[in-house]
Enzyme design. Structure first.
Site, short mmCIF file in Angstrom:
data_model
loop_
_atom_site.label_atom_id
_atom_site.label_comp_id
_atom_site.label_asym_id
_atom_site.label_seq_id
_atom_site.Cartn_x
_atom_site.Cartn_y
_atom_site.Cartn_z
CD GLU A 179 4.95 16.35 1.67
OE1 GLU A 179 3.77 15.97 1.73
OE2 GLU A 179 5.35 17.17 0.83
CE LYS A 182 15.10 27.76 -3.49
NZ LYS A 182 14.02 27.91 -4.47
CG MET A 198 -10.61 -0.46 18.27
SD MET A 198 -10.79 -2.00 19.16
CE MET A 198 -9.14 -2.68 19.05
C1 LIG Z 1 -5.72 8.82 11.99
C2 LIG Z 1 -6.70 8.16 12.87
N1 LIG Z 1 -8.00 8.56 12.84
C3 LIG Z 1 -8.92 7.94 13.65
C4 LIG Z 1 -8.54 6.96 14.50
C5 LIG Z 1 -9.56 6.28 15.41
N2 LIG Z 1 -9.69 4.86 15.07
C6 LIG Z 1 -9.04 3.90 15.76
S1 LIG Z 1 -9.29 2.36 15.14
C7 LIG Z 1 -10.29 2.98 13.94
C8 LIG Z 1 -10.93 2.06 12.94
C9 LIG Z 1 -9.94 1.37 12.09
O1 LIG Z 1 -10.64 0.62 11.11
P1 LIG Z 1 -9.90 -0.44 10.24
O2 LIG Z 1 -8.66 0.11 9.70
O3 LIG Z 1 -10.87 -1.00 9.24
O4 LIG Z 1 -9.48 -1.54 11.30
P2 LIG Z 1 -10.40 -2.61 12.10
O5 LIG Z 1 -10.60 -2.06 13.47
O6 LIG Z 1 -11.68 -2.78 11.35
O7 LIG Z 1 -9.56 -3.83 12.12
C10 LIG Z 1 -10.43 4.36 14.05
C11 LIG Z 1 -11.27 5.18 13.18
C12 LIG Z 1 -7.17 6.61 14.51
N3 LIG Z 1 -6.69 5.68 15.34
N4 LIG Z 1 -6.29 7.21 13.68
#
Ligand SMILES: Cc1ncc(C[n+]2csc(CCOP(=O)(O)OP(=O)(O)O)c2C)c(N)n1
Ligand SMILES: [Mg+2]
Lengths: 170, 585
Positions: free
Chosen positions: B53, B165, B483
């Site tokens: 969802e 429902k 990040m």
């Molecule tokens: C649902 C969710 N959980 C945790 C985070 C915290 N967070 C922000 S960026 C990130 C890493 C993302 O990694 P990736 O998708 O590999 O992207 P990259 O930064 O390596 O380009 C996390 C864990 C978030 N933004 N959203």
């Protein structure tokens, strides 16, 4: 210009559609955004129109008070938001039921003071009174303060209701 | 003769049709079976079956953001509704108009902890613009039409209609949308003329002006973008935008400074810091944009145009606040500007541009190129270069790749850039791409993804395969939650606590397992050819772009710093964050 860091106390009247969940929306707004509620009262004021009036007393800096009003105003079921502390000098009233128990000198003194506050006795036993007192919140505070050494056991307050002075509706 | 009575489920479908809905995103369950049955017996509305969802809501967001129409979601009670919560919150933060229909247990069971019961209106109250629990079929028509009105008028946002429902079976009379007027909600669209005049007078005095625009322009519609372009041309002023506002002004224009904020360009942020008149249209002084509040554009007078009165003076005190819709206000502003025959200080403006050109000369988006390894920025640049002449829509996940996409993919048109800005929801991009492709079947729709984010909603690739949506999932695979790793490097002594993307799937095989196409690129030399190959495939593609694992996203305003305290890529070595900054997100 008002001092931006000064904490002010405002009484805000909110006219809402009396639909399910509207009070939860208002309260959720305050808790979710970290605003203060000093007092909140609500009751239907127009049966035909299904509108309720919420009176909320809150404190905050002028910027926060402005935010609270804007946030309230954008809730979908809100008809109108009026800051009674700013727009006009409003009349504020609160009612309290106050139970005092004791006997002898203290009982006599409690009754004597209640008279000075125009409090009514609405329940009595040999060793207790329930007073009904109406007035501005600080008057009620004062009365409760005086009753404390005389055997105060229970307090129930309605919270503030307020209305603007003069001929106009909100 | 009395009007014909319909069941609640039929009322839902009829109201959707009358509201101009042709597509909904959903997932069935016990509490919505009557609505699914009504869907089965009609052919005006297409139902896109998702795999989760949350995916339905993000797909509806992508649909909405790329078309300007509200997105519609249909989910069951209990877990169906709770799974939708992330998407609803995302839509609320980014002001996306959505109507989400949730099933509920029968009215007589509410409050009994019945199977798959949850307090949907209670749970979604803080993450919707408004919501309704419908107690009888009699109320249903009105609520349906009101829901569309509320979702799309004023500051747009998601709404939820919770339908028990038994109400779906009950019969009642249907009323058309033209006969439903909302009792209380009347958002203001025209700005106060006196305030607009005051704004024009203020703009006329500017020596170092800047336009700072946001998602409000996009939400207002294409006319707002057009008027913005006209006004920016008329003034000759520089313009920057938030993440959400990209595309409102063409990135190829010489007045465009690039995005501002935490990963904005050096020229945009320095111009914001030093400006004397700031014209904010449809942006909300978000903390990603302002940096340290007490050092935000300290010598400026500020104008703020926003449809939401509560956005004005919320974070930053402004000198002129104008409540209204961006297009309406811009229209009045241009008219008044022309009528007053405003003469701007051309000499001052020329000096200001000279200063800006100095900052531009710093080339803050540059990075160290490589022949050996694919730099993520390079991958985005190539992707842009090879797709810019097509009708291309970009969605993203959340992380470094999102910022690189914002920095290096240059948008010329509104509604072509879909990203989770306010909530920063990993897992947004893939389902959003599904929604965009549904709305624009012939367009090229690319999700610029991270290998971590994409796994959060990866199952929606199955939706894409089912509906033959040729979306392209372009993963900048750095094997890290990049990040997070970057922040750990900057704030936590390089202790990379749980930010390595362990046990990654083979994305090419994964694509094949789903019936999609997998492509991998590992060397800069093969990138162009592989991207072309991806574009040519008329099927969903997962593109595993293996990039430099340790690249960081610059420039950057570290938390708790001011706009003129940016860290630039070429002198990021040993950069640190203040103790106060560490407290911030
Ligand atoms: C649902 C969710 N959980 C945790 C985070 C915290 N967070 C922000 S960026 C990130 C890493 C993302 O990694 P990736 O998708 O590999 O992207 P990259 O930064 O390596 O380009 C996390 C864990 C978030 N933004 N959203
Ligand atoms: Mg990654």
């Amino acid at each position: 210009m008002s001092d931006e860091s000064k904490i002010e106390r405002h009484t805000i009247a909110v006219l809402v559609d009396n639909e399910a969940g509207v009070l939860a929306r208002v309260i959720g707004l305050f808790s979710g955004r970290g605003y203060n509620i000093e007092s909140l009262t609500v009751a239907e004021v127009d049966q035909a129109e299904h509108t309720s009036r919420i009176t909320v007393v809150t404190v905050g800096t002028p910027m926060v008070i402005e935010q609270i009003k804007a946030q309230l105003d954008r809730l979908v079921p809100v008809h109108k938001v009026v800051d009674l502390t700013v727009e006009t000098k409003a009349v504020e009233r609160e009612m309290a039921l106050i139970k005092v128990s004791g006997s002898g000198e203290k009982r006599v003194e409690a009754l004597r003071l209640s008279d000075a506050f125009r409090a009514r006795v609405i329940d009595t036993t040999h060793n207790s009174f329930v007073f009904e007192v109406t007035g501005a919140p600080d008057k009620i505070d004062a009365f409760i303060g005086l009753m404390r050494p005389l055997g105060l056991v229970d307090v129930s307050r309605t919270g503030v209701v307020a209305i603007a002075r003069g001929p106009e509706a909100m | 003769m009395a009007a014909q009575e319909l069941t609640g489920a039929e009322i839902v479908i009829k109201a959707l049709v009358d509201q101009g809905v042709d597509t909904i995103f959903g997932y069935p369950g016990g509490a919505v079976l009557p609505i699914y049955d009504a869907l089965f017996q009609q052919n005006k509305i297409r139902h896109i079956l998702v795999r989760h969802e949350q995916g339905a809501v993000h797909a509806a967001e992508g649909y909405a953001r790329s078309t300007g129409k509200p997105g519609v979601v249909l989910v069951t009670s209990g877990p169906g509704a709770t799974n939708a919560v992330t998407g609803l919150t995302d839509a609320l933060m980014d002001s996306i108009p959505l109507v989400c229909l949730t099933g509920q247990v029968a009215t007589h069971l509410i409050g009994n902890d019945a199977f798959q019961e949850c307090d949907t209106v209670g749970i979604t109250r803080p993450c919707t613009k408004h919501n309704w629990l419908v107690n009888s079929a009699k109320e249903l028509t009105r609520v349906m039409h009101e829901a569309f009105y509320v979702a799309t008028n004023g500051r747009p946002g998601p709404v939820v209609i919770d339908i028990p429902k038994d109400v779906q079976f009950q019969k009642a009379e249907y009323v058309g949308p033209q006969n439903v007027v909302h009792k209380t909600y009347r958002p203001k669209v025209k700005g106060d003329v006196e305030a607009i005049k005051a704004a024009v007078d203020l703009i006329a005095t500017a020596k170092k002006p800047i336009f700072y625009t946001g998602g409000g322009i996009i939400n207002s519609g294409p006319l707002a973008s057009q008027l913005l372009r006209e006004f920016v041309k008329l003034t000759g002023f520089p313009i920057t935008s938030t993440l959400m506002g990209l595309g409102a002004f063409p990135a190829s224009d010489k007045q465009w400074l690039g995005m501002l904020g935490m990963h904005g360009t050096y020229e945009a942020n320095n111009a914001m810091h030093d400006c004397d008149v700031m014209i904010n249209i449809g942006a909300r002084f978000d903390d990603r944009v302002t940096g340290r509040i007490d050092a935000f554009a300290p010598n400026s007078k500020k104008i703020h145009i926003d449809i939401d009165a509560s956005s004005i003076n919320k974070i930053i005190h402004v000198d002129v606040g104008i409540i209204g819709d961006a297009a309406h206000v811009l229209e009045d502003m241009i008219r008044i500007w022309k009528a007053k025959a405003v003469k701007i200080d051309k000499a001052a403006l020329a000096d200001w541009w000279k200063e800006i050109d100095g900052w531009r000369g710093r080339r803050s988006l540059d990075y160290k190129k490589s022949d050996e390894i694919i730099k993520p920025q390079y991958a985005v640049q190539r992707l842009h270069e090879l797709t810019k002449d097509r009708d291309t829509y970009i969605t993203t996940e959340v992380g470094q790749h999102q910022m690189w996409a914002a920095q290096h993919f240059h948008f010329e048109k509104p509604n072509h850039w879909m990203t989770s800005g306010g909530l920063g929801t990993m897992g947004y991009g893939l389902p959003a791409a599904v929604g965009v492709q549904i709305a624009h079947p012939d367009a090229l729709v690319i999700d610029i993804a991270g290998e971590a984010s994409v796994q959060m909603t990866m199952q929606e690739i199955s939706t894409a395969v089912q509906f033959m949506l040729p979306i392209k999932i372009f993963i900048l695979n750095n094997e890290y939650m990049g990040m997070v790793r970057q922040w750990q490097e900057l704030l936590h002594g390089g202790r990379y606590s749980h930010s390595y993307s362990e046990s990654l799937p083979d994305f090419v095989k994964l694509a094949e397992a789903y019936g999609a196409v997998g492509i991998r690129a590992t060397k800069p030399g093969e990138l162009d050819e592989k991207i072309r190959q991806m574009i040519d495939v008329k099927a969903p593609v997962i593109f595993d772009c293996v990039v430099d694992k340790f690249e960081n996203c610059y420039p950057m305003i570290p938390s708790g710093a001011a706009h003129n305290e940016m860290i630039l890529g070429d002198d990021a070595e040993g950069a640190t964050v203040t103790e106060a900054g560490k407290m911030l997100v």
